[in-house]
Scaffold this motif. Structure first.
Motif, PDB file in Angstrom:
ATOM      1  N   GLU A 101       0.688  -1.284  -0.317  1.00  0.00           N
ATOM      2  CA  GLU A 101       0.017  -0.513   0.010  1.00  0.00           C
ATOM      3  C   GLU A 101       1.043   1.089  -0.106  1.00  0.00           C
ATOM      4  N   LEU A 104       2.362   1.796  -3.427  1.00  0.00           N
ATOM      5  CA  LEU A 104       1.303   2.456  -4.168  1.00  0.00           C
ATOM      6  C   LEU A 104       0.642   3.999  -4.313  1.00  0.00           C
ATOM      7  N   VAL A 127      -9.159  -3.077   1.350  1.00  0.00           N
ATOM      8  CA  VAL A 127      -8.060  -2.440   0.243  1.00  0.00           C
ATOM      9  C   VAL A 127      -8.118  -1.205   0.866  1.00  0.00           C
ATOM     10  N   VAL A 143      -5.072   1.035   1.918  1.00  0.00           N
ATOM     11  CA  VAL A 143      -4.348   1.888   1.501  1.00  0.00           C
ATOM     12  C   VAL A 143      -4.860   3.781   2.424  1.00  0.00           C
ATOM     13  N   LYS A 167      -4.217  -7.629  -1.435  1.00  0.00           N
ATOM     14  CA  LYS A 167      -3.100  -7.182  -1.443  1.00  0.00           C
ATOM     15  C   LYS A 167      -3.048  -7.612  -3.037  1.00  0.00           C
ATOM     16  N   ILE A 218      -3.489  -4.728  -5.094  1.00  0.00           N
ATOM     17  CA  ILE A 218      -2.896  -3.510  -4.785  1.00  0.00           C
ATOM     18  C   ILE A 218      -2.348  -3.584  -5.341  1.00  0.00           C
TER      19      ILE A 218
END
Length: 414
Positions: free
Chosen positions: A260, A263, A285, A289, A399, A402
């Motif tokens: 995360e 990303l 998710v 994040v 996961k 991501i």
């Protein structure tokens, strides 16, 4: 150097608390190239502790104790170690002043047993306690090193990091330094990764190669011993290059990175955003994040479309698709990804739908997951068959969502 960690406390044997101190200390010692050969837990019993100390002296070069430094009668660590090394206990004035000051500032009467916490073994190097009252200490006995640390993690962690480890390194450091780098992998299992690197692992010496699997991910710690950090980094770089050549497609980050965090960083640097349509993961998710500071620059928003009604009403999945193909299908995943991108105005749309179990629905097997990813021009659907219990399937699905986005960024688009 052979190290041993001894945790003292009957509460550990009773399972009332977990021995997280041993895990922390082992990790920190591994980072500087000190191998831990034994973990032991002993209750608050002076005779058993004394026998264990004698045994530890025969097999280990470094013995680290956690716990048993407090004010009560069952806190026996330093008294028993003092007996084992035949040295008296003396008051450390600085530690005593800190304890007295602690009680004075709070207007609490200090009882006599609190003075016990300021006792240290004569000739020891005292480790200050910035988060409690009992100091730690380090002594050398017949060529062996003994370190005593308090039991509470909020005291032990900073004491060891700030004072204990630097002092230990000053005692054992020669002309070499130990330097490490962690490679983080996703999308490949530990056994598959090991198979790709087995010749490197079997032939390791310096740098060392240490794989570790945790929560659906795999890490490899490369540790080199050299005359300088620069030389160690060069040694690591050559091994890392070979690992990257073989399995680089699965490397997503390094050291303290997480899926995360990488990303958020990459999307922010590119000035792009993502939106998620989450069914099987129920918002997991988005939680991962948004745990990263600054994630608002990368995450436009999310829609948790757990039921078919929400899929149909908010993300316009046609009812005939939900009936014919099902909520867990490539068709539904495609529409969810495309619609969440449009409705939330993001650069990319990611959807996650699947069956987490424990009972299968729609005649779809438990662990079947579809992830959709789109940039508005091209949409791709990936299919996964995950194993494990419901929480494990949900976490791994999150996961993979991501990681799917990171793959697209790494490859330059869709």
């Amino acid at each position: 150097m052979k190290a041993e960690i001894i945790a003292v406390g009957t509460e550990l044997l009773l399972g009332q608390i977990a021995n997280t101190n041993a895990q922390f200390l082992s990790q920190k010692l591994a980072e500087v190239g000190i191998g831990v050969y034994y973990h032991t837990v002993v209750g608050d019993n002076a005779d058993r502790l004394y026998k264990l100390i004698q045994e530890a002296f025969t097999r280990s070069d470094l013995i680290i104790f956690s716990g048993g430094l407090g004010p009560t009668k069952d806190d026996l660590t330093k008294e028993t170690v003092a007996r084992a090394v035949a040295r008296p206990l003396v008051h450390d004035e600085q530690a005593l002043n800190r304890i007295v000051s602690y009680f004075e500032k709070r207007g609490i009467k200090m009882t006599d047993n609190n003075r016990k916490q300021a006792l240290v073994i004569e000739g020891s190097h005292v480790l200050p306690n910035d988060h409690g009252m009992a100091p730690g200490m380090v002594i050398e006995h017949k060529g062996k090193y003994v370190m005593m640390l308090p039991g509470p993690p909020r005291e032990l962690y900073p004491m060891f990091t700030t004072y204990g480890l630097p002092h230990l390194l000053s005692l054992i450091r020669d002309q070499y330094v130990v330097h490490s780098k962690v490679l983080r992998f996703f999308g490949i299992g530990e056994s598959a990764l090991e198979e790709e690197l087995i010749d490197l692992i079997d032939g390791q010496s310096n740098p060392t190669i240490a794989p570790l699997a945790k929560e659906g991910e795999v890490t490899i710690r490369l540790t080199a011993k050299a005359k300088s950090v620069a030389e160690a980094e060069e040694m690591i770089r050559s091994v890392e290059h070979e690992i990257n050549r073989r399995v680089g497609e699965f490397i997503y980050g390094y050291n303290d990175d997480s899926l995360e965090s990488v990303l958020v960083r990459q999307l922010t640097e590119r000035g792009e955003t993502v939106a998620f349509a989450e069914s099987i993961t129920g918002g997991l998710v988005s939680h991962l994040v948004t745990s990263i500071p600054g994630s608002s620059a990368a995450l436009k928003g999310s829609i948790v479309c757990y039921t078919n009604d929400v899929k149909e009403s908010l993300l316009t999945v046609p009812q005939d698709v939900l009936v014919s193909a099902g909520a867990v299908s490539e068709e539904t995943a495609r529409i969810l990804a495309e619609q969440v991108r449009v409705r939330l105005g993001s650069t990319y749309g990611i959807s996650i739908t699947g069956e987490a179990g424990p009972i299968a629905s729609e005649d779809k097997p438990v662990g079947l997951v579809y992830i959709g990813a789109t940039d508005g021009m091209h949409t791709e659907i990936k299919t996964f068959r995950l194993s494990g219990q419901r929480p494990a399937i949900q976490l791994r699905a999150a996961k993979y969502a991501i990681f799917t986005m990171l793959e697209r960024i790494k490859k330059g688009g869709f």
